[in-house]
Design a protein around this motif. Structure first.
Motif, short mmCIF file in Angstrom:
data_model
loop_
_atom_site.label_atom_id
_atom_site.label_comp_id
_atom_site.label_asym_id
_atom_site.label_seq_id
_atom_site.Cartn_x
_atom_site.Cartn_y
_atom_site.Cartn_z
N ILE A 191 0.85 -1.21 0.00
CA ILE A 191 0.00 0.00 0.00
C ILE A 191 0.88 1.25 0.00
O ILE A 191 1.85 1.34 0.76
N VAL A 192 0.53 2.20 -0.85
CA VAL A 192 1.14 3.53 -0.78
C VAL A 192 0.05 4.52 -0.35
O VAL A 192 -1.11 4.38 -0.74
N ALA A 211 1.78 6.45 8.59
CA ALA A 211 1.40 5.46 7.58
C ALA A 211 2.52 4.44 7.38
O ALA A 211 2.26 3.23 7.29
N LEU A 212 3.77 4.91 7.36
CA LEU A 212 4.91 3.99 7.20
C LEU A 212 5.01 3.06 8.41
O LEU A 212 5.21 1.85 8.27
N GLN A 213 4.84 3.63 9.60
CA GLN A 213 4.93 2.81 10.83
C GLN A 213 3.84 1.75 10.83
O GLN A 213 4.01 0.66 11.36
N LYS A 214 2.71 2.08 10.23
CA LYS A 214 1.57 1.14 10.24
C LYS A 214 1.56 0.22 9.02
O LYS A 214 0.58 -0.48 8.79
N GLY A 218 5.26 3.32 1.36
CA GLY A 218 5.67 4.63 0.86
C GLY A 218 4.47 5.51 0.60
O GLY A 218 3.38 5.26 1.14
N VAL A 219 4.71 6.53 -0.19
CA VAL A 219 3.62 7.47 -0.49
C VAL A 219 3.52 7.67 -1.99
O VAL A 219 4.48 7.43 -2.72
N ALA A 240 13.62 11.89 3.03
CA ALA A 240 14.44 11.50 4.19
C ALA A 240 13.59 10.68 5.17
O ALA A 240 14.06 9.71 5.76
N LEU A 241 12.35 11.07 5.31
CA LEU A 241 11.43 10.34 6.18
C LEU A 241 11.26 8.89 5.70
O LEU A 241 11.29 7.94 6.49
N ILE A 242 11.11 8.76 4.40
CA ILE A 242 10.85 7.43 3.83
C ILE A 242 12.11 6.58 3.78
O ILE A 242 12.11 5.43 4.22
#
Ligand code: R5P
Length: 261
Positions: A191-192, A211-214, A218-219, A240-242
Motif C-alpha cells: 500500500i502507498v 502510515a509507514l509505521q503502520k 511509501g507514499v 528522508a522520512l521514507i
C-alpha cells in the motif's frame, strides 16, 4: 511474478529500503490547471531528482518531460470525467497497454470507485486492464477512495483496498485514516499512501510517518509536496522520512533548513 515485473518493481520500490516516494502530479486529468501545477513542467522538473517514480498522464509526460530523463513512469490510465461534469469519477480506460509500453512506463494507476453508483464499471475496466498488463509484466496500481462523501474510515478504506487487491492490483494507493494498520492488514499487496488535501508541512510529515509505521511501503503524494511553501524542500523532507527513517520533527527541521527564505 515474472522477471519483467520484478525488474519494474525494483525501479519504483528502492531495493535498499523496500520503500518508495512516488510523486503524484496527475491531478490535471480531472482538475485542469490545479493550484501548484498551473505551469506543470516548471513545477515538476525540480522535484524529479528526489522522487522514485513519477505518476502522471501520458499527455503531460510526452509534452513536458525530456525522454532522456532518468525517472520511472507510472501512467494515470483512468479518466474521462471532470470535476465540473455530471458523472464525475465515472471513469474509463484512457491509456492502452500498447501506449504504456511505447512510453516505457513501469505500470499504471487506475481509480476504482467503490461505493459509488458506477463502481461496477470502474472495477471491471480495472480488471480488464490488469489482464492485459500481466501479459507484459506491467504493474497495476489501483487508486481507491477518490471522491467526496465516502466516509474514508478504516472500514471503508479496508473494503476498497481489499477489493482492489482481489481484482488483481499489484499495489494499492489509498488515504490515511485512524487505525490505518487495519487497512494494511486486510490488503495482501503493498500500500502507498496518497497525501490528500494540503495541510501544514509538519502534519503531512507526521501523517506519512504514521502510515509507514503502520505498514505502508511509501507514499504517492501530490498536493502536500507541490502546494508546499517550498516544494523542493518538502520533497527532500519526505524522502528522508521514507528512505532514511528519520522522525517527522527531524524531517521538518530538514524542510526548514532546505526551504528558501
Ligand atoms: C487522485 O487520484 C489524484 O489523481 C492524485 O494522484 C492523488 O490524489 C494523490 O495526490 P494527493 O497527494 O494530492 O492526494
Amino acid at each position: 511474478m515474472d522477471w519483467g515485473m520484478k525488474n519494474r518493481f525494483s525501479k519504483i520500490i528502492r531495493p535498499e529500503t523496500g520503500r518508495t516516494l512516488m510523486l503524484a502530479v496527475d491531478h490535471g486529468y480531472f482538475l485542469g490547471p490545479t493550484t501548484g501545477l498551473e505551469n506543470w513542467a516548471g513545477a515538476v522538473k525540480p522535484l524529479i531528482p528526489y522522487c522514485d517514480t513519477l505518476f502522471a498522464t501520458r499527455g503531460m509526460i510526452r509534452a513536458c518531460i525530456d525522454p532522456n530523463t532518468n525517472v520511472p513512469i507510472m501512467l494515470r490510465a483512468s479518466g474521462g470525467t471532470s470535476i465540473v461534469g455530471k458523472e464525475f469519477l465515472h471513469e474509463g480506460i484512457t491509456c492502452s497497454i500498447e501506449d504504456m509500453l511505447r512510453m516505457n512506463a513501469v505500470g499504471f494507476g487506475y481509480s476504482i470507485t467503490v461505493g459509488m453508483e458506477w463502481e461496477r464499471d470502474t472495477i471491471l475496466d480495472f480488471a480488464k486492464l490488469v489482464d492485459q498488463a500481466e501479459r507484459y509484466g506491467l504493474i497495476a496500481m489501483a487508486v481507491t477512495a477518490v471522491g467526496k462523501g465516502l466516509g474514508k474510515d478504516a472500514r471503508y478504506l479496508a473494503l476498497a483496498s481489499r477489493m482492489a487487491a482481489e481484482h488483481g492490483a499489484h499495489i494499492v494507493k489509498t488515504y490515511y485514516c485512524e487505525d490505518f494498520e487495519k487497512v494494511v492488514e486486510a490488503c495482501p499487496v503493498p500500500i502507498v499512501m496518497a497525501g490528500g488535501k494540503k495541510i501544514p508541512e509538519l502534519d503531512a510529515l507526521k501523517m506519512a510517518h504514521d502510515a509507514l509505521q503502520k505498514g505502508a511501503i511509501g507514499v504517492d503524494m501530490g498536493r502536500n509536496i507541490f502546494q508546499s511553501k517550498d516544494p523542493v524542500a518538502m520533497i527532500q523532507a519526505v524522502r528522508a522520512l521514507i528512505h532514511d527513517n528519520i522522525k517527522p520533527k527531524e524531517a521538518y527541521e530538514l524542510f526548514k533548513k532546505k526551504a528558501k527564505g
